[in-house]
Design a protein around this motif. Structure first.
Motif, mmCIF file in Angstrom:
data_model
loop_
_atom_site.group_PDB
_atom_site.id
_atom_site.type_symbol
_atom_site.label_atom_id
_atom_site.label_comp_id
_atom_site.label_asym_id
_atom_site.label_seq_id
_atom_site.Cartn_x
_atom_site.Cartn_y
_atom_site.Cartn_z
ATOM 1 N N ASN A 182 35.274 17.699 101.756
ATOM 2 C CA ASN A 182 35.159 16.293 101.357
ATOM 3 C C ASN A 182 35.153 16.043 99.855
ATOM 4 O OD1 ASN A 182 34.797 15.033 104.050
ATOM 5 N ND2 ASN A 182 32.988 16.328 104.117
ATOM 6 N N VAL A 183 34.907 17.098 99.072
ATOM 7 C CA VAL A 183 34.914 16.933 97.615
ATOM 8 C C VAL A 183 35.997 17.810 96.997
ATOM 9 C CG1 VAL A 183 33.566 17.109 95.487
ATOM 10 C CG2 VAL A 183 32.457 16.368 97.601
ATOM 11 N N SER A 184 35.833 19.127 97.092
ATOM 12 C CA SER A 184 36.818 20.055 96.538
ATOM 13 C C SER A 184 36.490 21.464 97.006
ATOM 14 C CB SER A 184 36.801 20.017 95.010
ATOM 15 O OG SER A 184 37.580 21.085 94.468
ATOM 16 N N PRO A 185 37.509 22.293 97.249
ATOM 17 C CA PRO A 185 37.246 23.691 97.614
ATOM 18 C C PRO A 185 36.849 24.549 96.417
ATOM 19 C CG PRO A 185 39.599 23.283 97.533
ATOM 20 C CD PRO A 185 38.932 21.954 97.332
ATOM 21 N N ARG A 186 36.948 23.987 95.223
ATOM 22 C CA ARG A 186 36.608 24.764 94.026
ATOM 23 C C ARG A 186 35.100 24.661 93.785
ATOM 24 N NH1 ARG A 186 41.237 23.378 89.624
ATOM 25 N NH2 ARG A 186 40.202 21.336 89.665
ATOM 26 N N ILE A 187 34.360 25.413 94.593
ATOM 27 C CA ILE A 187 32.896 25.415 94.567
ATOM 28 C C ILE A 187 32.419 26.781 94.098
ATOM 29 C CG2 ILE A 187 30.811 25.188 95.959
ATOM 30 C CD1 ILE A 187 32.317 23.455 97.878
ATOM 31 N N PHE A 188 31.515 26.783 93.141
ATOM 32 C CA PHE A 188 30.975 28.036 92.624
ATOM 33 C C PHE A 188 29.474 27.913 92.427
ATOM 34 C CE2 PHE A 188 35.388 28.003 91.358
ATOM 35 C CZ PHE A 188 35.798 29.303 91.586
ATOM 36 N N ARG A 189 28.792 29.016 92.598
ATOM 37 C CA ARG A 189 27.358 29.067 92.327
ATOM 38 C C ARG A 189 27.162 29.147 90.822
ATOM 39 N NH1 ARG A 189 23.549 32.898 91.321
ATOM 40 N NH2 ARG A 189 21.434 32.473 92.072
ATOM 41 N N MET A 190 26.658 28.077 90.246
ATOM 42 C CA MET A 190 26.415 28.010 88.802
ATOM 43 C C MET A 190 25.051 27.356 88.579
ATOM 44 S SD MET A 190 30.087 27.099 87.062
ATOM 45 C CE MET A 190 29.450 27.573 85.444
ATOM 46 N N PRO A 191 23.980 28.131 88.682
ATOM 47 C CA PRO A 191 22.630 27.567 88.618
ATOM 48 C C PRO A 191 22.359 26.719 87.379
ATOM 49 C CG PRO A 191 22.555 29.848 89.345
ATOM 50 C CD PRO A 191 23.958 29.586 88.908
ATOM 51 N N ALA A 192 22.866 27.134 86.220
ATOM 52 C CA ALA A 192 22.540 26.432 84.971
ATOM 53 C C ALA A 192 22.974 24.973 85.013
ATOM 54 C CB ALA A 192 23.181 27.143 83.788
ATOM 55 N N ARG A 193 24.058 24.687 85.686
ATOM 56 C CA ARG A 193 24.533 23.304 85.755
ATOM 57 C C ARG A 193 23.564 22.404 86.510
ATOM 58 N NH1 ARG A 193 30.938 22.120 86.487
ATOM 59 N NH2 ARG A 193 31.704 23.277 84.669
ATOM 60 N N LEU A 194 22.757 22.989 87.365
ATOM 61 C CA LEU A 194 21.805 22.208 88.149
ATOM 62 C C LEU A 194 20.393 22.307 87.585
ATOM 63 C CD1 LEU A 194 23.054 20.666 90.538
ATOM 64 C CD2 LEU A 194 24.291 22.816 90.167
ATOM 65 N N ASP A 195 20.246 22.842 86.380
ATOM 66 C CA ASP A 195 18.917 22.972 85.783
ATOM 67 C C ASP A 195 18.172 21.638 85.692
ATOM 68 O OD1 ASP A 195 18.877 25.698 85.536
ATOM 69 O OD2 ASP A 195 19.374 25.743 83.402
#
Length: 206
Positions: A82-95
């Motif tokens: 529903n958004v994009s298949p380009r999904i990565f685990r990037m913890p810092a972005r969600l700090d």
């Protein structure tokens, strides 16, 4: 001397070093991909009193908060569709989101101040979600009362559906919406989670 896995200590040290190099390479590749705008959805998982929470965000803002009972793998698959298949685990972005949630659970935050991406909710559902932050910390409102704020004041059942499908629970506090008789009603995180949140908001600040 051998390790618990039966490997010679020297080989185990090399293996650990290689793992560290791979981790560094992965981090460098993710950073480069992020700089090039190749990552559309970043995610991380944080611990909370409600169990593990999946946080996902786009360049526009926080797009998803998911409880473990929803199945994090299923949520990621849905985001890919529903958004994009380009999904990565990037913890810092969600700090920032992780920090504000930690403050909320510690009783130090009553309002969230995060950019939100509401693309997963449209039409009447988005209208309902827009009114949820108007229910003050430590207070509740009935489904009927929330419906009265919308363009369809009799759509009480639709308000319940909007709350049940809220892509950003906690941040958009659907846990504060209860039945007219005062009973809790349903909740995406389960009735125990809803009760815990309402109890948390009645505690004095720490």
């Amino acid at each position: 001397m051998s390790t618990d896995r039966g490997l010679p200590a020297e080989l185990a040290a090399v293996t650990a070093g290689e793992q560290g190099a791979v981790a560094q390479l992965r981090a460098a590749l993710l950073a480069a991909a992020g700089a090039e705008g190749l990552i559309d959805v970043a995610y991380r998982v944080v611990d909370s009193p409600l169990g593990a929470l999946l946080l996902a965000g786009t360049d526009a803002g926080l797009v998803r908060v998911a409880f473990a009972r929803e199945g994090h793998d299923s949520v990621l698959e849905s985001l890919a569709s529903n958004v994009s298949p380009r999904i990565f685990r990037m913890p810092a972005r969600l700090d920032p989101a992780a920090r504000e949630l930690e403050e909320y659970f510690a009783g130090r935050r009553r309002l969230f101040d995060l950019p939100l991406d509401l693309r997963l909710a449209g039409g009447f559902r988005r209208e309902v979600l827009a009114h949820l932050p108007e229910i003050g910390y430590g207070h509740t409102a009935s489904y009927a009362a929330v419906a009265a704020l919308t363009s369809s004041p009799r759509a009480v059942r639709a308000v319940g559906t909007a709350c049940a499908r809220n892509p950003l629970p906690l941040v958009l506090p659907c846990h504060r919406v209860v039945r007219s008789d005062g009973s809790l009603g349903g909740y995406l995180g389960g009735p125990e989670a809803k009760a815990l949140l309402l109890d948390l908001e009645t505690l004095p600040p720490r």
